[in-house]
Design a protein around this motif. Structure first.
Motif, PDB file in Angstrom:
ATOM      1  N   GLU A 116     -23.231  55.280  91.053  1.00  0.00           N
ATOM      2  CA  GLU A 116     -23.498  54.051  91.791  1.00  0.00           C
ATOM      3  C   GLU A 116     -24.600  54.260  92.825  1.00  0.00           C
ATOM      4  OE1 GLU A 116     -20.943  52.089  95.150  1.00  0.00           O
ATOM      5  OE2 GLU A 116     -20.090  51.496  93.215  1.00  0.00           O
ATOM      6  N   THR A 143     -21.462  45.279  89.860  1.00  0.00           N
ATOM      7  CA  THR A 143     -20.754  44.718  88.708  1.00  0.00           C
ATOM      8  C   THR A 143     -20.509  45.794  87.654  1.00  0.00           C
ATOM      9  OG1 THR A 143     -21.763  42.557  89.096  1.00  0.00           O
ATOM     10  CG2 THR A 143     -20.836  42.957  86.906  1.00  0.00           C
ATOM     11  N   THR A 144     -21.522  46.638  87.451  1.00  0.00           N
ATOM     12  CA  THR A 144     -21.363  47.739  86.499  1.00  0.00           C
ATOM     13  C   THR A 144     -20.278  48.696  86.960  1.00  0.00           C
ATOM     14  OG1 THR A 144     -23.699  47.575  85.900  1.00  0.00           O
ATOM     15  CG2 THR A 144     -22.557  49.604  85.313  1.00  0.00           C
ATOM     16  N   LYS A 166     -19.416  44.228  97.993  1.00  0.00           N
ATOM     17  CA  LYS A 166     -19.863  42.939  97.449  1.00  0.00           C
ATOM     18  C   LYS A 166     -19.949  41.894  98.553  1.00  0.00           C
ATOM     19  CE  LYS A 166     -17.976  41.608  93.564  1.00  0.00           C
ATOM     20  NZ  LYS A 166     -16.942  41.343  92.533  1.00  0.00           N
ATOM     21  N   GLU A 189     -15.112  45.724  96.678  1.00  0.00           N
ATOM     22  CA  GLU A 189     -15.098  44.340  97.145  1.00  0.00           C
ATOM     23  C   GLU A 189     -15.748  44.220  98.523  1.00  0.00           C
ATOM     24  OE1 GLU A 189     -14.211  41.518  95.661  1.00  0.00           O
ATOM     25  OE2 GLU A 189     -13.905  42.692  93.826  1.00  0.00           O
ATOM     26  N   ARG A 230     -12.530  49.013  86.176  1.00  0.00           N
ATOM     27  CA  ARG A 230     -11.557  48.253  85.385  1.00  0.00           C
ATOM     28  C   ARG A 230     -11.150  49.053  84.137  1.00  0.00           C
ATOM     29  NH1 ARG A 230     -14.448  44.139  84.684  1.00  0.00           N
ATOM     30  NH2 ARG A 230     -13.875  43.083  86.641  1.00  0.00           N
ATOM     31  N   GLU A 283     -26.238  43.877  93.369  1.00  0.00           N
ATOM     32  CA  GLU A 283     -25.002  43.238  92.920  1.00  0.00           C
ATOM     33  C   GLU A 283     -24.723  43.552  91.450  1.00  0.00           C
ATOM     34  OE1 GLU A 283     -24.550  39.318  95.793  1.00  0.00           O
ATOM     35  OE2 GLU A 283     -25.628  39.124  93.896  1.00  0.00           O
ATOM     36  N   LYS A 284     -25.786  43.680  90.663  1.00  0.00           N
ATOM     37  CA  LYS A 284     -25.596  44.069  89.263  1.00  0.00           C
ATOM     38  C   LYS A 284     -25.057  45.489  89.160  1.00  0.00           C
ATOM     39  CE  LYS A 284     -29.122  41.002  87.323  1.00  0.00           C
ATOM     40  NZ  LYS A 284     -30.404  40.921  86.561  1.00  0.00           N
ATOM     41  N   GLU A 303     -17.823  47.953  88.849  1.00  0.00           N
ATOM     42  CA  GLU A 303     -16.555  47.238  88.715  1.00  0.00           C
ATOM     43  C   GLU A 303     -16.026  47.330  87.284  1.00  0.00           C
ATOM     44  OE1 GLU A 303     -14.789  42.938  90.238  1.00  0.00           O
ATOM     45  OE2 GLU A 303     -16.872  43.075  89.539  1.00  0.00           O
ATOM     46  N   ASP A 304     -16.925  47.240  86.333  1.00  0.00           N
ATOM     47  CA  ASP A 304     -16.512  47.372  84.935  1.00  0.00           C
ATOM     48  C   ASP A 304     -15.971  48.765  84.657  1.00  0.00           C
ATOM     49  OD1 ASP A 304     -17.292  44.774  84.505  1.00  0.00           O
ATOM     50  OD2 ASP A 304     -19.280  45.316  83.739  1.00  0.00           O
ATOM     51  N   GLN A 314     -11.504  50.012  94.196  1.00  0.00           N
ATOM     52  CA  GLN A 314     -11.813  48.603  93.919  1.00  0.00           C
ATOM     53  C   GLN A 314     -11.927  47.791  95.213  1.00  0.00           C
ATOM     54  OE1 GLN A 314      -8.534  47.772  91.243  1.00  0.00           O
ATOM     55  NE2 GLN A 314      -9.864  47.874  89.419  1.00  0.00           N
TER      56      GLN A 314
END
Length: 457
Positions: free
Chosen positions: A428, A195-196, A236, A233, A202, A191-192, A198-199, A229
């Motif tokens: 990733e 998150t990376t 996730k 999701e 963004r 999950e981390k 996702e950053d 994105q």
């Protein structure tokens, strides 16, 4: 990673082997050790095995109690239809004998008539019709022909075998909990990674929006980022489902509340091992060896049926007046019981038990052969997993450099948004592979410690 893959990993139990390493307990999180303890206490299999072990200990005490004197108190009341007496001829004889004795004591010739006025005593009853008895019996086996002694030893080895089986079952439970816990740590680490990513997305979305405003990019680039994105999701959500499944599994294994399991934050870190030392026997092998010894002593116990047995018997009557003329008030005796021939039953039972011990011997040899092979597999697997971590570290380094380069080229209008997204996907994947490699390295160490019998928790 798919849910079915998680379940497959959870159900895998390492194969045993024989290499000894330093214990794992110092590397385990305190909360994980607590979960293992709760899982062992919750296990019905462990509880049943503990009960069976306690039964075997009671068998030892039962066998020892053979040599303890048995004391029995007896009480009874019996009413006969009539008193038991001598027949009439015997009563006349006893009466005549009584008269002769009285005349002899008085100095009268035996042929003179019996004087009047001298009372005569009636012959006593052999047994009064009202019989009240109260007595105590003592039975004491002095020598059981080695039967009880061998039974004690057989029960002792059986209890030891069950103890080792319980320890082996605890190891399996600990491995299941460690695996589930590490798998949950893998979910959090993954999950981390998301998150990376996702950053990164963004950041790209912001750059593309500004480029569109300046006429340097088309809306298609933004749509591609939006698609990436949405895919993120979906990943996730998949990992969230996996986390829920693992928490349910840990709840089932340990009985720990779901709320507390959700609050924990397991970390996935590589662990090292100490120097290789002399190995220990696996608990499964020890259990088989103890079971073999138990059957051998059981066979000896059955053979000892032909050895004479010695016992003491004692009896004491508390109410003397209700005894018959032939009953003793007390007696003590020593007896010998010698079973000379029982139709070959003892011999055949002993032979059957000896064959059972041969089965255990074959199982021991089979287990040792499997252990000798599995230790090689465990060592090779550990070496491979350590090397995999090193390889993935290089892959991450390369993927990160590639992404940075392509991202810079994209900002300089030298690469497309597809190139950036492809580089981000590779980065990733590399991060995912690293987390899985660390998880597999921890699994390999657990398997190796379990294989050599030095898994501490």
């Amino acid at each position: 990673m798919q849910i079915h893959k998680f379940i497959k990993i959870l159900l895998v139990i390492p194969i045993v082997s024989f290499v000894s390493l330093s214990g794992l307990s110092q590397e385990l999180d305190p909360y994980l050790q607590e979960l293992i303890s709760k899982g062992i206490n919750k296990s019905q299999t462990v509880k049943i095995n503990s009960i069976e072990e306690e039964q075997a200990v009671l068998d030892q005490r039962l066998a020892r109690s053979t040599f303890i004197p048995k004391v029995t108190l007896n009480g009874s009341f019996t009413r006969l239809d009539d008193d038991i007496t001598f027949d009439q001829e015997t009563q006349d004889l006893l009466m005549a004998t009584q008269k002769l004795l009285i005349k002899e004591a008085a100095g009268l010739p035996f042929n003179m008539p019996f004087p009047d006025g001298i009372p005569l005593r009636e012959s006593p009853n052999l047994q009064d019709k009202n019989i009240l008895r109260s007595s105590v019996d003592v039975d004491w086996i002095l020598f059981s022909g080695m039967e009880a002694t061998n039974a004690i030893k057989a029960s002792k080895h059986k209890a030891s075998s069950l103890n080792y089986l319980g320890m082996a079952e605890k190891d399996k439970i600990a491995i299941q909990i460690i695996t589930a816990y590490d798998q949950l740590a893998l979910v959090y680490a993954s999950e981390k990674v998301l998150t990376t990513s996702e950053d990164y997305l963004r950041e790209q979305e912001l750059f593309v929006r500004k480029a569109i405003e300046r006429g340097l990019a088309t809306p298609i680039g933004r749509k591609k980022i939006e698609l990436a994105q949405q895919q993120l999701e979906g990943k996730k959500l998949e990992f969230q489902n996996n986390k829920t499944l693992l928490i349910e599994h840990l709840n089932q294994l340990t009985g720990e509340s779901r709320e507390r399991l959700q609050m924990m934050a397991p970390k996935l870190q590589m662990i090292g091992i100490g120097a290789v030392v002399e190995t220990e026997k696996r608990n499964e092998v020890k259990a088989l060896e103890e079971a073999e010894q138990a059957t051998l002593y059981k066979a000896k116990m059955q053979k000892s049926n032909f050895i004479p047995k010695v016992a003491v018997k004692g009896h004491y009557e508390f109410i003397e007046e209700n005894l018959s003329l032939l009953d003793p008030k007390w007696y003590v005796g020593v007896g010998i019981k010698w079973n000379v021939f029982d139709g070959n039953q003892s011999r055949l039972k002993a032979k059957k038990t000896e064959l059972e011990s041969l089965k255990y011997r074959e199982r021991i040899e089979e287990a040792e052969e499997m252990i000798a092979l599995s230790v090689v597999k465990a060592e090779m697997n550990y070496s491979a997993k350590v090397q995999s971590v090193k390889i993935v570290e290089k892959e991450i380094e390369l993927a990160q450099d590639t992404y940075d380069m392509v991202n810079q080229q994209y900002k300089s209008n030298l690469a497309s948004i597809n190139d950036v997204l492809d580089a981000l996907t590779e980065l990733e994947k590399s991060n995912f592979k690293y987390q899985e490699a660390v998880f597999n390295q921890r699994r390999a160490i657990t398997e190796l410690l379990h294989a050599n019998g030095t898994l501490n928790y």
